[in-house]
Design an enzyme around this catalytic site. Sequence first.
Site, PDB file in Angstrom:
ATOM      1  N   PRO A  28     -37.791 -36.712  -5.773  1.00 37.42           N
ATOM      2  CA  PRO A  28     -37.051 -37.102  -6.967  1.00 37.42           C
ATOM      3  C   PRO A  28     -36.789 -38.601  -7.078  1.00 37.42           C
ATOM      4  O   PRO A  28     -36.516 -39.267  -6.089  1.00 37.42           O
ATOM      5  CB  PRO A  28     -35.732 -36.339  -6.833  1.00 37.42           C
ATOM      6  CG  PRO A  28     -35.622 -35.995  -5.395  1.00 37.42           C
ATOM      7  CD  PRO A  28     -37.023 -35.803  -4.915  1.00 37.42           C
ATOM      8  N   ASN A  29     -36.899 -39.058  -8.296  1.00 39.16           N
ATOM      9  CA  ASN A  29     -36.595 -40.430  -8.710  1.00 39.16           C
ATOM     10  C   ASN A  29     -37.634 -41.467  -8.283  1.00 39.16           C
ATOM     11  O   ASN A  29     -37.530 -42.633  -8.665  1.00 39.16           O
ATOM     12  CB  ASN A  29     -35.187 -40.858  -8.232  1.00 39.16           C
ATOM     13  CG  ASN A  29     -34.120 -39.961  -8.792  1.00 39.16           C
ATOM     14  OD1 ASN A  29     -34.042 -39.782  -9.999  1.00 39.16           O
ATOM     15  ND2 ASN A  29     -33.304 -39.362  -7.925  1.00 39.16           N
TER      16      ASN A  29
ATOM     17  N   GLU B 135     -42.549 -38.067   7.752  1.00 36.21           N
ATOM     18  CA  GLU B 135     -41.491 -38.443   6.806  1.00 36.21           C
ATOM     19  C   GLU B 135     -41.579 -39.949   6.554  1.00 36.21           C
ATOM     20  O   GLU B 135     -41.674 -40.733   7.497  1.00 36.21           O
ATOM     21  CB  GLU B 135     -40.128 -38.079   7.421  1.00 36.21           C
ATOM     22  CG  GLU B 135     -38.950 -38.489   6.559  1.00 36.21           C
ATOM     23  CD  GLU B 135     -37.603 -38.184   7.223  1.00 36.21           C
ATOM     24  OE1 GLU B 135     -37.514 -37.247   8.042  1.00 36.21           O
ATOM     25  OE2 GLU B 135     -36.634 -38.910   6.910  1.00 36.21           O
TER      26      GLU B 135
ATOM     27  N   ASN C  41     -42.411 -38.644   1.120  1.00 38.21           N
ATOM     28  CA  ASN C  41     -41.149 -39.312   0.831  1.00 38.21           C
ATOM     29  C   ASN C  41     -40.371 -38.332  -0.041  1.00 38.21           C
ATOM     30  O   ASN C  41     -40.619 -38.233  -1.245  1.00 38.21           O
ATOM     31  CB  ASN C  41     -41.377 -40.640   0.103  1.00 38.21           C
ATOM     32  CG  ASN C  41     -40.057 -41.363  -0.121  1.00 38.21           C
ATOM     33  OD1 ASN C  41     -38.981 -40.792   0.072  1.00 38.21           O
ATOM     34  ND2 ASN C  41     -40.133 -42.613  -0.547  1.00 38.21           N
TER      35      ASN C  41
ATOM     36  N   ALA D  36     -34.032 -38.079  -2.097  1.00 35.29           N
ATOM     37  CA  ALA D  36     -32.720 -37.556  -1.706  1.00 35.29           C
ATOM     38  C   ALA D  36     -32.797 -36.158  -1.087  1.00 35.29           C
ATOM     39  O   ALA D  36     -31.900 -35.771  -0.322  1.00 35.29           O
ATOM     40  CB  ALA D  36     -31.791 -37.547  -2.916  1.00 35.29           C
TER      41      ALA D  36
ATOM     42  N   HIS E 219     -40.037 -43.357   4.240  1.00 36.17           N
ATOM     43  CA  HIS E 219     -39.066 -43.967   3.315  1.00 36.17           C
ATOM     44  C   HIS E 219     -39.415 -45.430   3.100  1.00 36.17           C
ATOM     45  O   HIS E 219     -39.825 -46.124   4.035  1.00 36.17           O
ATOM     46  CB  HIS E 219     -37.639 -43.876   3.856  1.00 36.17           C
ATOM     47  CG  HIS E 219     -37.200 -42.473   4.066  1.00 36.17           C
ATOM     48  ND1 HIS E 219     -36.891 -41.635   3.025  1.00 36.17           N
ATOM     49  CD2 HIS E 219     -37.083 -41.756   5.200  1.00 36.17           C
ATOM     50  CE1 HIS E 219     -36.577 -40.449   3.521  1.00 36.17           C
ATOM     51  NE2 HIS E 219     -36.689 -40.487   4.822  1.00 36.17           N
TER      52      HIS E 219
ATOM     53  N   ARG F  46     -36.212 -48.934 -10.734  1.00 35.70           N
ATOM     54  CA  ARG F  46     -35.059 -48.370 -10.036  1.00 35.70           C
ATOM     55  C   ARG F  46     -34.612 -49.279  -8.891  1.00 35.70           C
ATOM     56  O   ARG F  46     -35.374 -49.489  -7.944  1.00 35.70           O
ATOM     57  CB  ARG F  46     -35.485 -47.019  -9.459  1.00 35.70           C
ATOM     58  CG  ARG F  46     -34.475 -46.355  -8.583  1.00 35.70           C
ATOM     59  CD  ARG F  46     -35.098 -45.199  -7.806  1.00 35.70           C
ATOM     60  NE  ARG F  46     -34.085 -44.529  -7.026  1.00 35.70           N
ATOM     61  CZ  ARG F  46     -34.329 -43.748  -5.987  1.00 35.70           C
ATOM     62  NH1 ARG F  46     -35.588 -43.529  -5.617  1.00 35.70           N
ATOM     63  NH2 ARG F  46     -33.348 -43.194  -5.319  1.00 35.70           N
TER      64      ARG F  46
ATOM     65  N   ARG G 163     -28.304 -48.080   5.569  1.00 28.73           N
ATOM     66  CA  ARG G 163     -27.657 -47.852   4.276  1.00 28.73           C
ATOM     67  C   ARG G 163     -26.444 -46.921   4.448  1.00 28.73           C
ATOM     68  O   ARG G 163     -25.882 -46.824   5.532  1.00 28.73           O
ATOM     69  CB  ARG G 163     -28.692 -47.303   3.280  1.00 28.73           C
ATOM     70  CG  ARG G 163     -29.847 -48.306   3.056  1.00 28.73           C
ATOM     71  CD  ARG G 163     -30.864 -47.781   2.060  1.00 28.73           C
ATOM     72  NE  ARG G 163     -30.254 -47.574   0.738  1.00 28.73           N
ATOM     73  CZ  ARG G 163     -30.830 -46.882  -0.243  1.00 28.73           C
ATOM     74  NH1 ARG G 163     -32.028 -46.337  -0.049  1.00 28.73           N
ATOM     75  NH2 ARG G 163     -30.221 -46.728  -1.401  1.00 28.73           N
TER      76      ARG G 163
ATOM     77  N   TYR H 195     -35.710 -51.146  -3.514  1.00 25.75           N
ATOM     78  CA  TYR H 195     -37.024 -50.507  -3.439  1.00 25.75           C
ATOM     79  C   TYR H 195     -38.189 -51.423  -3.826  1.00 25.75           C
ATOM     80  O   TYR H 195     -39.345 -51.031  -3.696  1.00 25.75           O
ATOM     81  CB  TYR H 195     -37.039 -49.251  -4.323  1.00 25.75           C
ATOM     82  CG  TYR H 195     -36.029 -48.220  -3.873  1.00 25.75           C
ATOM     83  CD1 TYR H 195     -36.172 -47.593  -2.637  1.00 25.75           C
ATOM     84  CD2 TYR H 195     -34.922 -47.879  -4.664  1.00 25.75           C
ATOM     85  CE1 TYR H 195     -35.242 -46.657  -2.198  1.00 25.75           C
ATOM     86  CE2 TYR H 195     -33.998 -46.932  -4.240  1.00 25.75           C
ATOM     87  CZ  TYR H 195     -34.168 -46.335  -3.011  1.00 25.75           C
ATOM     88  OH  TYR H 195     -33.247 -45.408  -2.572  1.00 25.75           O
TER      89      TYR H 195
HETATM   90  C1  DQA Z   1     -35.776 -43.080  -0.086  1.00 27.28           C
HETATM   91  C2  DQA Z   1     -34.414 -43.113   0.604  1.00 27.28           C
HETATM   92  C3  DQA Z   1     -33.554 -41.943   0.127  1.00 27.28           C
HETATM   93  O1  DQA Z   1     -32.281 -41.994   0.761  1.00 27.28           O
HETATM   94  C4  DQA Z   1     -33.349 -42.019  -1.371  1.00 27.28           C
HETATM   95  O2  DQA Z   1     -32.611 -40.906  -1.819  1.00 27.28           O
HETATM   96  C5  DQA Z   1     -34.619 -42.177  -2.120  1.00 27.28           C
HETATM   97  C6  DQA Z   1     -35.647 -43.079  -1.598  1.00 27.28           C
HETATM   98  C7  DQA Z   1     -36.655 -44.296   0.311  1.00 27.28           C
HETATM   99  O3  DQA Z   1     -37.856 -44.222   0.103  1.00 27.28           O
HETATM  100  O4  DQA Z   1     -36.138 -45.308   0.791  1.00 27.28           O
HETATM  101  O5  DQA Z   1     -34.799 -41.618  -3.193  1.00 27.28           O
HETATM  102  O6  DQA Z   1     -36.471 -41.905   0.335  1.00 27.28           O
END
Ligand code: DQA
Length: 145
Positions: free
Chosen positions: A11-12, A99, A75, A78, A101, A19, A108, A24
């Site tokens: 998501p997102n 995993e 990735n 959340a 990120h 964003r 954070r 990011y």
């Molecule tokens: C993220 C880190 C997560 O905590 C966050 O919710 C994201 C992006 C990252 O790529 O840094 O959506 O996965």
Amino acid sequence: MSKTVFVLNGPNLNMLGKREPGIYGGKTLKDIENDCVAMGRDLGLAVDFRQSNHEGVLVDWLHEAGENAVGVAINAGAYTHTSLALHDAIRAIPIPVIEVHISNVHAREAFRHHSMIAPACKGVICGFGPTSYVLALHALKSITD
Ligand code: DQA
């Protein structure tokens, strides 16, 4: 013949570029996809790159990867911090999952320090910006050769 790896985004992540660029960066998800496809070509990996805002879709794609791919970089956004369903889906498939990120989640907010999926994954790469994805492809290449 190239082996296929899935690069899954939660998501997102479709909002990258717009964003929170201070966290990011300015690259869009399409830019990251292009970088992954190019690196995959160099590594002899066919990259199937996808994004969904829906947890169940990510579960379905993990199952599909288990049938059709040699590894996954995910990735989960959340959902990383909340999703038992993703944890179970990763455990259910017989291929390595990494995993990923963009940000260093450990530097954070406290709620980002815990990952529901990390115990089910082969390893975790975080904090290198979009390069985290490329590093994950190198890792997949080395563990699936
Ligand atoms: C993220 C880190 C997560 O905590 C966050 O919710 C994201 C992006 C990252 O790529 O840094 O959506 O996965």
